[in-house]
Design a protein around this motif. Structure first.
Motif, short mmCIF file in Angstrom:
data_model
loop_
_atom_site.label_atom_id
_atom_site.label_comp_id
_atom_site.label_asym_id
_atom_site.label_seq_id
_atom_site.Cartn_x
_atom_site.Cartn_y
_atom_site.Cartn_z
N PHE A 42 -3.74 18.11 11.21
CA PHE A 42 -4.49 18.17 9.95
C PHE A 42 -4.18 19.43 9.15
CE2 PHE A 42 -7.05 14.46 10.55
CZ PHE A 42 -7.03 14.28 11.93
N ILE B 157 0.84 -1.20 0.00
CA ILE B 157 0.00 0.00 0.00
C ILE B 157 0.87 1.25 0.00
CG2 ILE B 157 -1.79 1.29 1.23
CD1 ILE B 157 -2.91 -1.34 2.23
N GLU B 158 1.78 1.36 0.93
CA GLU B 158 2.75 2.50 1.00
C GLU B 158 2.03 3.85 0.89
OE1 GLU B 158 5.96 2.40 1.62
OE2 GLU B 158 6.43 0.28 1.31
N GLN B 159 1.10 4.06 1.81
CA GLN B 159 0.32 5.31 1.76
C GLN B 159 0.28 5.95 3.13
OE1 GLN B 159 -3.24 4.47 -0.43
NE2 GLN B 159 -4.16 6.41 0.12
N ASP B 160 0.34 7.28 3.17
CA ASP B 160 0.18 7.96 4.44
C ASP B 160 -1.24 7.76 4.95
OD1 ASP B 160 2.26 10.83 3.73
OD2 ASP B 160 2.68 8.98 4.78
N ILE B 161 -1.36 7.55 6.26
CA ILE B 161 -2.67 7.32 6.85
C ILE B 161 -3.57 8.53 6.65
CG2 ILE B 161 -3.89 6.91 9.04
CD1 ILE B 161 -1.49 5.21 9.90
N LEU B 162 -2.98 9.71 6.62
CA LEU B 162 -3.77 10.94 6.45
C LEU B 162 -3.76 11.43 5.01
CD1 LEU B 162 -2.81 12.81 9.74
CD2 LEU B 162 -4.88 11.53 9.24
N SER B 163 -3.56 10.51 4.06
CA SER B 163 -3.45 10.92 2.65
C SER B 163 -4.74 11.53 2.11
CB SER B 163 -3.03 9.74 1.78
OG SER B 163 -3.89 8.64 1.98
#
Lengths: 113, 237
Positions: free
Chosen positions: B148, B26-32
């Motif tokens: 945020f 996945i390699e995605q920021d959790i807050l993407s």
């Protein structure tokens, strides 16, 4: 820190990916979390289990790798380890550094079936 | 029970299942998702030359009072719009409206912070004039709003002298993310044990580049310095 909100985001990202890959169950999710972010591991695991309880990720395990805080000290011209935002440089004691690691909040991969 | 997948097949029987255990990167920021909205907001602000300040603080630090005095001081040099964030009520929006500035109230319900998505929705309803200034008064909270990105030009943290000078150490992420620290209610300094120099030193440990101003929104002290700070940005024509 906002573990419930993060859990919801983790579930959304993992579920969307699982749907794309036509999976019917998410078994495990690997996360990378920086030490400096201040996540409470128990709170994250608990809140995730709650938000995932009626989803494709029900009973999925969170496998978390914590990333140590590291900063580039402009006085020493070296990377040093820091445990909190207000630690002085362990070598020279100054605060004139730039954090290079330890703020991560990432989903790395997941195991599905 | 199958020891491999937990199904009810007995161990001695052959399964006939196909165990499709796969690893998906996945390699995605959790807050993407929030970042996606924040980036859209930032693009909108840049295209319309709107300077946007995300004001964050504890409840009761004097954000709204400072905003009211700021709008009065900036009027009519600059057009100001305000987005107010509170869990409930429109009390703050009403106070801002009395200054004549455009204001929108967002009630977050149980949520303790504004996020990029909510701001993106708000921008679709507001008509922000070009070359103007937008203040986003975030929900009173020294923790979550820092996490945020709303697409703002920068974050400003407001700390009042009644809160204690060690707050930068206790809530470091907020101070790490802010470009400016406003120490407010300085008219009360004779009555509290707040050490201004110590507070600034703590804040600069967390964020050596943080700028600091001191104000009293009720007496007006320091408000002109704050307005000068706002006016100095080069994007203003």
């Amino acid at each position: 820190m906002h573990e419930l909100n993060l859990s919801l985001n983790i579930l959304d990202i993992a579920s969307a990916q699982a749907q794309q890959e036509h999976c019917h169950r998410i078994k495990k999710i690997w996360l990378e979390i920086g030490d400096l972010v201040g996540i409470e591991l128990d709170a994250l695991q608990f809140s995730f289990s709650v938000v995932a309880s009626q989803s494709i990720a029900k009973n999925a395990v969170l496998e978390i790798k914590f990333v140590e805080g590291r900063a580039w000290c402009s006085q020493c011209q070296k990377n040093v380890t820091i445990k909190t935002y207000f630690d002085p440089c362990t070598l020279c004691g100054c605060y004139d550094y730039c954090i290079v690691e330890g703020k991560e909040l990432k989903i790395i991969k997941m195991e599905v079936e | 029970m199958c020891g491999y997948c937990g199904c009810e097949q007995l161990k001695s029987e052959s399964h006939g299942h196909h165990h499709d255990h796969r690893i998906i990167k996945i390699e995605q920021d959790i807050l993407s998702e929030n970042q996606r909205y924040a980036d859209k907001n930032r693009e909108y602000f840049n295209q319309n030359r709107v300077l946007t300040y995300n004001l964050m603080s504890s409840p009761g630090s004097g954000k709204t009072t400072l905003l009211v005095e700021t709008i009065r001081a900036l009027n009519p040099k600059l057009t100001v719009t305000v987005i107010e964030g509170d869990q409930q009520t429109d009390r703050d929006a009403k106070r801002i409206a009395e200054t004549g500035a455009s204001v929108m109230q967002i009630n977050t319900g149980k949520s303790c912070h504004l996020d990029g998505h909510r701001i993106n929705h708000a921008l679709q309803e507001l008509s922000l004039p070009k070359n103007s200034l937008l203040f986003i008064e975030n929900v009173g909270n020294l923790v979550c709003p820092a996490l945020f990105d709303l697409g703002e030009t920068c974050k400003v943290v407001i700390l009042s002298v009644t809160e204690g000078d060690d707050k930068p150490l206790k809530y470091p992420y907020m101070f790490d993310q802010a470009k400016l620290l406003i120490i407010n209610k300085i008219d009360l300094l004779p009555y509290v044990s707040f050490n201004v120099n110590q507070c600034i030193e703590y804040a600069k440990r967390i964020n050596p580049k943080i700028e600091v101003l001191q104000t009293s929104a009720t007496t007006g002290l320091g408000v002109s310095n704050w307005c000068d700070w706002l006016m100095r940005e080069e994007t203003y024509v």
